[in-house]
Design an enzyme around this catalytic site. Structure first.
Site, PDB file in Angstrom:
ATOM      1  N   ASN A  63      25.887 -39.268  35.667  1.00  0.00           N
ATOM      2  CA  ASN A  63      25.371 -40.203  34.673  1.00  0.00           C
ATOM      3  C   ASN A  63      24.444 -39.487  33.688  1.00  0.00           C
ATOM      4  O   ASN A  63      23.616 -38.693  34.127  1.00  0.00           O
ATOM      5  CB  ASN A  63      24.612 -41.324  35.403  1.00  0.00           C
ATOM      6  CG  ASN A  63      24.519 -42.594  34.584  1.00  0.00           C
ATOM      7  OD1 ASN A  63      25.286 -42.798  33.654  1.00  0.00           O
ATOM      8  ND2 ASN A  63      23.568 -43.434  34.923  1.00  0.00           N
ATOM      9  N   ASP A  98      34.093 -20.929  33.560  1.00  0.00           N
ATOM     10  CA  ASP A  98      34.641 -22.127  32.932  1.00  0.00           C
ATOM     11  C   ASP A  98      36.151 -21.974  32.742  1.00  0.00           C
ATOM     12  O   ASP A  98      36.919 -22.897  33.019  1.00  0.00           O
ATOM     13  CB  ASP A  98      33.939 -22.372  31.591  1.00  0.00           C
ATOM     14  CG  ASP A  98      34.402 -23.652  30.923  1.00  0.00           C
ATOM     15  OD1 ASP A  98      34.031 -24.730  31.399  1.00  0.00           O
ATOM     16  OD2 ASP A  98      35.148 -23.579  29.922  1.00  0.00           O
ATOM     17  N   GLU A 121      26.695 -48.681  45.477  1.00  0.00           N
ATOM     18  CA  GLU A 121      26.720 -47.589  46.464  1.00  0.00           C
ATOM     19  C   GLU A 121      26.332 -48.107  47.849  1.00  0.00           C
ATOM     20  O   GLU A 121      25.233 -47.836  48.358  1.00  0.00           O
ATOM     21  CB  GLU A 121      25.778 -46.474  45.989  1.00  0.00           C
ATOM     22  CG  GLU A 121      25.835 -45.195  46.802  1.00  0.00           C
ATOM     23  CD  GLU A 121      27.042 -44.313  46.519  1.00  0.00           C
ATOM     24  OE1 GLU A 121      27.084 -43.214  47.048  1.00  0.00           O
ATOM     25  OE2 GLU A 121      27.963 -44.735  45.779  1.00  0.00           O
ATOM     26  N   VAL A 164      31.894 -49.558  42.357  1.00  0.00           N
ATOM     27  CA  VAL A 164      30.996 -50.672  42.685  1.00  0.00           C
ATOM     28  C   VAL A 164      29.713 -50.115  43.298  1.00  0.00           C
ATOM     29  O   VAL A 164      29.512 -48.910  43.392  1.00  0.00           O
ATOM     30  CB  VAL A 164      31.684 -51.696  43.625  1.00  0.00           C
ATOM     31  CG1 VAL A 164      32.933 -52.268  42.961  1.00  0.00           C
ATOM     32  CG2 VAL A 164      32.026 -51.084  44.984  1.00  0.00           C
ATOM     33  N   ASN A 218      24.987 -33.027  45.282  1.00  0.00           N
ATOM     34  CA  ASN A 218      23.839 -33.694  45.910  1.00  0.00           C
ATOM     35  C   ASN A 218      23.397 -32.992  47.190  1.00  0.00           C
ATOM     36  O   ASN A 218      22.206 -32.980  47.517  1.00  0.00           O
ATOM     37  CB  ASN A 218      24.163 -35.163  46.193  1.00  0.00           C
ATOM     38  CG  ASN A 218      23.979 -36.025  44.960  1.00  0.00           C
ATOM     39  OD1 ASN A 218      23.151 -35.733  44.109  1.00  0.00           O
ATOM     40  ND2 ASN A 218      24.771 -37.077  44.841  1.00  0.00           N
ATOM     41  N   HIS A 266      33.595 -38.257  41.747  1.00  0.00           N
ATOM     42  CA  HIS A 266      32.164 -38.471  41.510  1.00  0.00           C
ATOM     43  C   HIS A 266      31.796 -38.082  40.084  1.00  0.00           C
ATOM     44  O   HIS A 266      31.742 -36.902  39.741  1.00  0.00           O
ATOM     45  CB  HIS A 266      31.357 -37.654  42.530  1.00  0.00           C
ATOM     46  CG  HIS A 266      29.879 -37.745  42.335  1.00  0.00           C
ATOM     47  ND1 HIS A 266      29.013 -36.742  42.721  1.00  0.00           N
ATOM     48  CD2 HIS A 266      29.093 -38.726  41.790  1.00  0.00           C
ATOM     49  CE1 HIS A 266      27.774 -37.088  42.415  1.00  0.00           C
ATOM     50  NE2 HIS A 266      27.806 -38.282  41.856  1.00  0.00           N
TER      51      HIS A 266
END
Length: 716
Positions: free
Chosen positions: A453, A296, A402, A400, A500, A450
């Site tokens: 959420n 970190d 994806e 907006v 991802n 990116h």
């Protein structure tokens, strides 16, 4: 001057009060070996000076002492038990020397007094803090317990119950809370700190403060009736286990140490603490958690360096409101950067504002904010349906829907409304930054940003460098993310970027198990309870949304057809085709209802099993080790590929991306720390047993070479 070293100076004040000032050469005071040795020598000089009647401890920095120098820990903990014990005992002898001085001692605490800093002030008789102070023992966050007397002195100063709460939660305490329980004796304004501490020493010298009784209490067994002790420690153990669980042994070890040492004097209690400290220091958990702390610091250090190249961001904009746009707007506004929230639809703007207001309302209700602060943050968000509102923005974050064509259209429009040097970033989770850059006249001012959420809770932001992104663009977006209170990692463009890209092989491993008849709930249980994920793969897919998962999986299959291409339907396809999208429509792998607190509650849904068994046949039991291997091997190998291909710059950034982005179990430290702990050769041997399952299970040549050389990803 009574004593002087690069870290400590001692001078004599009026009335024969000595002032020992911590003043390290860096920006903060830390307890490294040099400072402990200097403190020892300084105390010897103080003892030899017969004029001294009292001692005051202060700091020349904006903080008192932030704790031990963690960078020394990993190498120190590699030493044998006897060497480590000698180091702990030597340090404790210094703190005892401070506590045993033949006159009253006081600490004037400014800013942070954490870990070894807190243990220092506990060794003095009197403690005064300024209003900015923060006091605490955060060692259990590192998989350790306090090693310089924290578990011994704190219970004797503030009582066992309070001390156990401080130590096991590892939280910093505000000065008013520390005063309430007796950890400090007064709280004063910063400008009055030294004078107040000196006055307290005068009170001790003239007999109006009994400093000797305070000291004796710290050096004696804990004053706790037997029945009360039994109840206190039993309650603490129950609470600690419910919160920390089996994967984090340090909090429970702290309770056991305080309990075992309760009937002992200071020196006996310190021996109990030292032995427990050494035992924990040798654990894989401590190595992993200390590694996360150091990683970190490394990642934040890189971000700080980037700040030197960055342009100032005084005004921001986000395109696309809704929940994600509202979350980004809240994060920017709450950290002091005004932001325009632009959308084409009024209901979306209202949804975005409501999202920001909801976060703030919760903070006010929990006492973490005030209505005045809430109003200030909301005033920093300007909703607009008009592109003209973004013209003065230094950075515009596109968020907006994806969809490549929609994003490309919006990005091209934006470029016509902002200044020549404004930076444009896309909050995309899967779409190629190089592809989107083609819609811009100046692709050098464009990159990916990116967010995860929910934005206000997830600490990570991936900054995606496209082939045309300038260094100034990347540096500015990194600096803006840091200003927003996020941890940014810079990754190069590829399908799925980093997080991802490595997450979907994990889902592929999960889908492969289900195709062979595994029970998704059983898989979740193993991955949560045994491996330590906060959510198993089925539950995580439900939370992410199976529509999102289905789309991202298709992107990954197109990008890496050799490894991630599919033959036939998998479980994600089946759920998506049957409109089981997860929490968002109350049915995915699990069924969802709302509990009394308004939160989603998951339940087993027979329909899911019927749909899966129609495709894959009867359920079949799998061993836990098999489940873990089938899910984790693909993720681990793909993470290593990202390092080898230069998608991520270092193991540290890879591990922080996984821990902060998708909740990789912190006690395992991230993929690279996990590999080093397991041994790369052992992992390669394990993966080879599953290589017949396809490319996702086949290690790289570089991994095999590293294994053959008994190498590791982190250098000791």
């Amino acid at each position: 001057m009574i004593y002087q070293s690069p870290t400590i100076q001692v001078e004599l004040l009026e009335d024969n009060i000595a002032k020992l000032c911590f003043n390290a050469q860096g920006s903060v005071n830390k307890f490294d070996r040099e400072t402990i040795a200097s403190l020892d020598a300084a105390l010897d000089s103080i003892k030899q000076n017969t004029n001294i009647k009292a001692l005051l401890l202060t700091s020349a920095k904006s903080t008192f002492i932030v704790g031990a120098d963690i960078t020394e820990f990993l190498t120190l903990f590699q030493q044998d038990d006897a060497t480590l014990l000698a180091w702990v005992e030597q340090a404790n002898a210094v703190f005892n020397k401070l506590e045993d001085l033949p006159f009253p001692t006081a600490s004037a605490i400014n800013g942070f007094a954490l870990g070894g800093g807190c243990e220092t002030i506990l060794a003095t008789d009197l403690r005064v803090a300024d209003t900015n102070a923060r006091i605490g023992l955060p060692e259990t966050k590192l998989g350790l317990i306090p090693g310089f007397g924290g578990t011994v002195r704190l219970p004797r100063v503030i009582g066992a119950d309070n001390a156990l709460e401080w130590i096991t939660t590892a939280k910093d305490q505000r000065p008013e809370d520390a005063l309430k329980v007796g950890a400090i004796d007064a709280v004063v304004a910063p400008e009055n700190l030294e004078a107040a501490a000196i006055q307290m020493l005068h009170d001790a010298l003239n007999g109006s403060l009994d400093w000797q009784a305070r000291r004796t209490k710290k050096q004696s067994p804990l004053q706790l009736p037997k029945l009360e002790a039994m109840m206190s420690f039993a309650t603490a153990k129950g609470m600690v286990f419910s919160v920390a669980g089996k994967h984090y042994p340090a909090p429970m070890a702290a309770v056991n140490v305080v309990e075992q040492a309760a009937g002992l004097d200071r020196d006996g209690a310190l021996k109990v603490e030292a032995l427990a400290f050494i035992k924990l220091a040798k654990t894989d958990v401590a190595q992993a958690l200390i590694g996360i702390f150091l990683n970190d610091q490394f990642v934040k250090g890189k971000a700080k360096k980037a700040g030197k190249l960055a342009k100032d961001v005084n005004q921001a904009a986000v395109l696309g409101a809704g929940i994600m746009g509202g979350g980004i707007a809240y994060q920017s506004a709450s950290k002091g950067t005004p932001i325009v929230m632009k959308d084409i639809a009024q209901p979306a703007l209202e949804l975005g504002l409501n999202e920001a207001a909801k976060i703030l309302t919760t903070q006010v209700a929990r006492g973490r904010s005030t209505p005045e602060k809430m109003a200030k943050v909301l005033n920093n968000i300007t909703p607009s349906l008009d592109y003209a509102a973004i013209k003065n923005s230094d950075i515009v974050v596109e968020a907006v829907v994806e969809h490549p064509k929609v994003k490309a259209t919006v990005l091209a429009e934006v470029e016509g409304y902002v200044s020549e040097d404004a930076i444009i970033a896309s909050n995309t989770s899967t779409i190629s930054i190089n592809l989107l850059a083609k819609s811009l006249k100046k692709p050098e001012r464009f990159c990916g940003m990116h967010f995860f959420n929910p934005v206000h809770k997830m600490p990570l932001v991936e900054i995606i460098r496209g082939e045309h992104s300038s260094e100034e663009t990347i540096a500015t977006v990194v600096a803006y993310a840091s200003k927003m209170g996020k941890t940014p990692i810079v990754v190069n463009d590829c399908p799925g970027f980093f997080v991802n890209r490595v997450l979907f092989p994990y889902f592929a491993g999960f889908s492969g198990l289900l195709a062979e008849g595994a029970d998704f709930a059983a898989v979740d249980k193993v991955m949560e309870k045994q491996f330590g994920w906060p959510m198993g793969p089925a539950y995580l897919l439900d939370v992410v949304g199976l529509d999102t998962g289905h789309h991202a999986q298709a992107v990954m299959a197109e990008g890496f057809p050799d490894r991630m291409g599919k033959n036939g339907k998998d479980a994600i396809d089946i759920m998506f085709e049957n409109k089981r999208l997860g929490q968002k429509n109350t049915k995915g792998f699990y069924a969802y209802s709302v509990d009394r607190r308004g939160k989603p509650k998951k339940d087993i849904d027979p329909t899911s099993y019927e749909l899966l068994s129609a495709e894959f046949g009867e359920l079949k039991a799998f061993e836990s080790d098999d489940i873990i291997a089938r899910c984790m091997i693909p993720m681990i190998i793909e993470t290593v590929r990202c390092l080898e291909e230069g998608i991520i710059a270092s193991p540290a950034e890879g591990d922080m991306g996984l821990v902060y982005g998708i909740g990789f179990p912190p006690f395992r430290g991230g993929v690279f720390r996990y590999l080093d702990t397991m041994g790369v050769a052992n992992f390669v041997a394990l993966a080879d047993k599953y290589a017949h399952l396809g490319g996702l299970y086949q290690v790289t040549d570089a991994m095999r070479a590293l294994a053959a050389n008994n190498g590791s990803y982190y250098q000791a």
